[in-house]
Design a protein around this motif. Sequence first.
Motif, PDB file in Angstrom:
ATOM      1  N   VAL A 273      33.820  45.015  39.164  1.00  0.00           N
ATOM      2  CA  VAL A 273      34.941  44.447  39.908  1.00  0.00           C
ATOM      3  C   VAL A 273      36.123  45.404  39.823  1.00  0.00           C
ATOM      4  O   VAL A 273      36.341  46.055  38.789  1.00  0.00           O
ATOM      5  CB  VAL A 273      35.346  43.061  39.348  1.00  0.00           C
ATOM      6  CG1 VAL A 273      36.591  42.535  40.040  1.00  0.00           C
ATOM      7  CG2 VAL A 273      34.187  42.072  39.499  1.00  0.00           C
ATOM      8  N   THR A 274      36.896  45.503  40.918  1.00  0.00           N
ATOM      9  CA  THR A 274      38.116  46.310  40.924  1.00  0.00           C
ATOM     10  C   THR A 274      39.285  45.440  41.367  1.00  0.00           C
ATOM     11  O   THR A 274      39.176  44.702  42.353  1.00  0.00           O
ATOM     12  CB  THR A 274      37.990  47.495  41.902  1.00  0.00           C
ATOM     13  OG1 THR A 274      36.844  48.281  41.556  1.00  0.00           O
ATOM     14  CG2 THR A 274      39.230  48.374  41.839  1.00  0.00           C
TER      15      THR A 274
ATOM     16  N   HIS B  83      47.910  37.257  27.816  1.00  0.00           N
ATOM     17  CA  HIS B  83      48.098  35.961  28.461  1.00  0.00           C
ATOM     18  C   HIS B  83      46.763  35.281  28.763  1.00  0.00           C
ATOM     19  O   HIS B  83      46.640  34.059  28.637  1.00  0.00           O
ATOM     20  CB  HIS B  83      48.909  36.137  29.745  1.00  0.00           C
ATOM     21  CG  HIS B  83      50.356  36.450  29.481  1.00  0.00           C
ATOM     22  ND1 HIS B  83      51.207  36.922  30.461  1.00  0.00           N
ATOM     23  CD2 HIS B  83      51.104  36.369  28.345  1.00  0.00           C
ATOM     24  CE1 HIS B  83      52.408  37.115  29.942  1.00  0.00           C
ATOM     25  NE2 HIS B  83      52.369  36.789  28.652  1.00  0.00           N
ATOM     26  N   ALA B  84      45.760  36.052  29.163  1.00  0.00           N
ATOM     27  CA  ALA B  84      44.454  35.477  29.484  1.00  0.00           C
ATOM     28  C   ALA B  84      43.782  34.879  28.253  1.00  0.00           C
ATOM     29  O   ALA B  84      43.057  33.883  28.357  1.00  0.00           O
ATOM     30  CB  ALA B  84      43.554  36.532  30.101  1.00  0.00           C
ATOM     31  N   THR B  85      44.029  35.481  27.100  1.00  0.00           N
ATOM     32  CA  THR B  85      43.345  35.045  25.877  1.00  0.00           C
ATOM     33  C   THR B  85      44.233  34.209  24.957  1.00  0.00           C
ATOM     34  O   THR B  85      43.802  33.834  23.862  1.00  0.00           O
ATOM     35  CB  THR B  85      42.839  36.270  25.096  1.00  0.00           C
ATOM     36  OG1 THR B  85      43.947  37.129  24.772  1.00  0.00           O
ATOM     37  CG2 THR B  85      41.831  37.060  25.927  1.00  0.00           C
TER      38      THR B  85
ATOM     39  N   ASN C 158      39.005  36.031  33.350  1.00  0.00           N
ATOM     40  CA  ASN C 158      38.519  34.660  33.185  1.00  0.00           C
ATOM     41  C   ASN C 158      37.244  34.394  33.978  1.00  0.00           C
ATOM     42  O   ASN C 158      36.455  33.514  33.629  1.00  0.00           O
ATOM     43  CB  ASN C 158      39.602  33.665  33.593  1.00  0.00           C
ATOM     44  CG  ASN C 158      40.733  33.597  32.592  1.00  0.00           C
ATOM     45  OD1 ASN C 158      40.540  33.892  31.405  1.00  0.00           O
ATOM     46  ND2 ASN C 158      41.922  33.242  33.039  1.00  0.00           N
ATOM     47  N   ASP C 159      37.064  35.153  35.051  1.00  0.00           N
ATOM     48  CA  ASP C 159      35.846  34.990  35.845  1.00  0.00           C
ATOM     49  C   ASP C 159      34.662  35.719  35.217  1.00  0.00           C
ATOM     50  O   ASP C 159      33.544  35.190  35.166  1.00  0.00           O
ATOM     51  CB  ASP C 159      36.089  35.522  37.255  1.00  0.00           C
ATOM     52  CG  ASP C 159      34.840  35.461  38.114  1.00  0.00           C
ATOM     53  OD1 ASP C 159      34.248  34.370  38.227  1.00  0.00           O
ATOM     54  OD2 ASP C 159      34.452  36.503  38.674  1.00  0.00           O
TER      55      ASP C 159
ATOM     56  N   PRO D  62      33.081  34.660  30.872  1.00  0.00           N
ATOM     57  CA  PRO D  62      32.102  33.599  30.578  1.00  0.00           C
ATOM     58  C   PRO D  62      30.689  33.940  31.044  1.00  0.00           C
ATOM     59  O   PRO D  62      29.724  33.328  30.583  1.00  0.00           O
ATOM     60  CB  PRO D  62      32.651  32.390  31.359  1.00  0.00           C
ATOM     61  CG  PRO D  62      34.097  32.688  31.585  1.00  0.00           C
ATOM     62  CD  PRO D  62      34.156  34.167  31.755  1.00  0.00           C
ATOM     63  N   LYS D  63      30.551  34.904  31.944  1.00  0.00           N
ATOM     64  CA  LYS D  63      29.244  35.245  32.511  1.00  0.00           C
ATOM     65  C   LYS D  63      28.632  36.479  31.866  1.00  0.00           C
ATOM     66  O   LYS D  63      27.533  36.892  32.240  1.00  0.00           O
ATOM     67  CB  LYS D  63      29.389  35.499  34.013  1.00  0.00           C
ATOM     68  CG  LYS D  63      29.992  34.333  34.785  1.00  0.00           C
ATOM     69  CD  LYS D  63      30.331  34.734  36.209  1.00  0.00           C
ATOM     70  CE  LYS D  63      31.046  33.622  36.953  1.00  0.00           C
ATOM     71  NZ  LYS D  63      31.490  34.028  38.300  1.00  0.00           N
ATOM     72  N   CYS D  64      29.344  37.071  30.905  1.00  0.00           N
ATOM     73  CA  CYS D  64      28.897  38.345  30.342  1.00  0.00           C
ATOM     74  C   CYS D  64      28.863  38.310  28.818  1.00  0.00           C
ATOM     75  O   CYS D  64      29.572  37.538  28.179  1.00  0.00           O
ATOM     76  CB  CYS D  64      29.821  39.485  30.791  1.00  0.00           C
ATOM     77  SG  CYS D  64      29.902  39.711  32.570  1.00  0.00           S
TER      78      CYS D  64
END
Length: 417
Positions: free
Chosen positions: A40-41, A83-85, A54-55, A58-60
């Motif tokens: 992803v970029t 902020h994300a974590t 966040n996307d 959870p998938k990796c």
Amino acid sequence: MRIATLSIGDELISGEVVDTNAGRIATLLLEQGLRVRRHVTVGDDEAAIIDALNDLAPKCDALIVTGGLGPTVDDVTALAAAHATGRELLVNEEAGKHVRAFLAARGRFAGEPPSDKQAMIPAHSSLIPNPNGTACGFRLSHHGCLVFFLPGVPAEMDAMVRETVLPVLVEQVEERRYVLCSFLNVFGLSEPETDTLLHGVTDLCPGLQMSVCVTFPWVRVTLRAEAETEGAARACLAEGTALVGQRLGEYVFSEGEVSLDEAVAALFRQQGLTLALAESCTGGLIAKRITDVGGSSAYFLEGVVTYSNAAKERLLGVPSALLMEKGAVSAEVAAAMASGVRSAANSDLGLAVTGIAGPEGGTPDKPVGTVYISLAGPGGCRTERFLFGGGRGEIRTLTAWTALDWLWRHLGDKAKP
């Protein structure tokens, strides 16, 4: 192991800079039997970075992030990660010492210390050393995913992946698979023609994969052998590589990272022959390609760009009557150019090209893309007509490649018993 990569930078999504990091990371991982499943970029936007983290997390099982760790206001990756974590963004003393020491050693500041921006990382993160730059990376866990944050500068990223990221990931893998690759470089066949000739190659052994990719104007065939042991992967790859070489034959000019220029250079050195060039439509492009290879002075004596008829007469001895009768773009003039430059330089081989690269100058008999190539040697002179498609740049490139391919084939034939 499910692995993804995330590249960050406005310059990437705008097309200003090509993202080479994603490909390099995928290559380094594949060498260790690990595969990138998704890439992803996003730009230098805090909200976009948070959404991507966040996307993907959870998938990796692992996520490798590059870019946005610099000292400028648009470098917001560390802040977005915090902020994300749900972590604080704090000054890491070890990272701060590294920044100051790195800059001081290069005389980058005197008196006024640098900003601590590049030393700020999310709390409860592990530092990733950067031997080639100011910004240290960091590692943390997010939604059970191991996330590595690295600078976007390719030389810095590369070293940090090899020295820190890869050892951590390999340690996480319970059952390692071995993946080995080989590359065969092809010129003279189109992508569909190459693919047709190689039909069924991957049936040789389980775990053998093949891809055919155009890198204008040549085609690269990549073979990947995956197995539980290195020996099995190596045996499968060797069998596959041999079969590809057998199927494609003389169209394979090299393996691995050896360019056509380098393949030609190796043959000249082996045989001790010399070369002189006379170029018209390519404007010196062939000479540049030849002299891009170190040591070319041992076999390349000289090259002339004879764009005008007067230059062809004066420098190569092409008769004016021949130019008037046949035209500058003709088999006869190409042969005279090749013989003329060979004689003038007293070289073993003389190579000449003349043609119409466009976008103007074409006629019904000689449309844009018409090119004559001639190779003169002790045994005589060989000349052929080509009609290349594309724009001016593509025509010139195809002419240069075809001329070099002629040299490669001529020298290769002489080397055969």
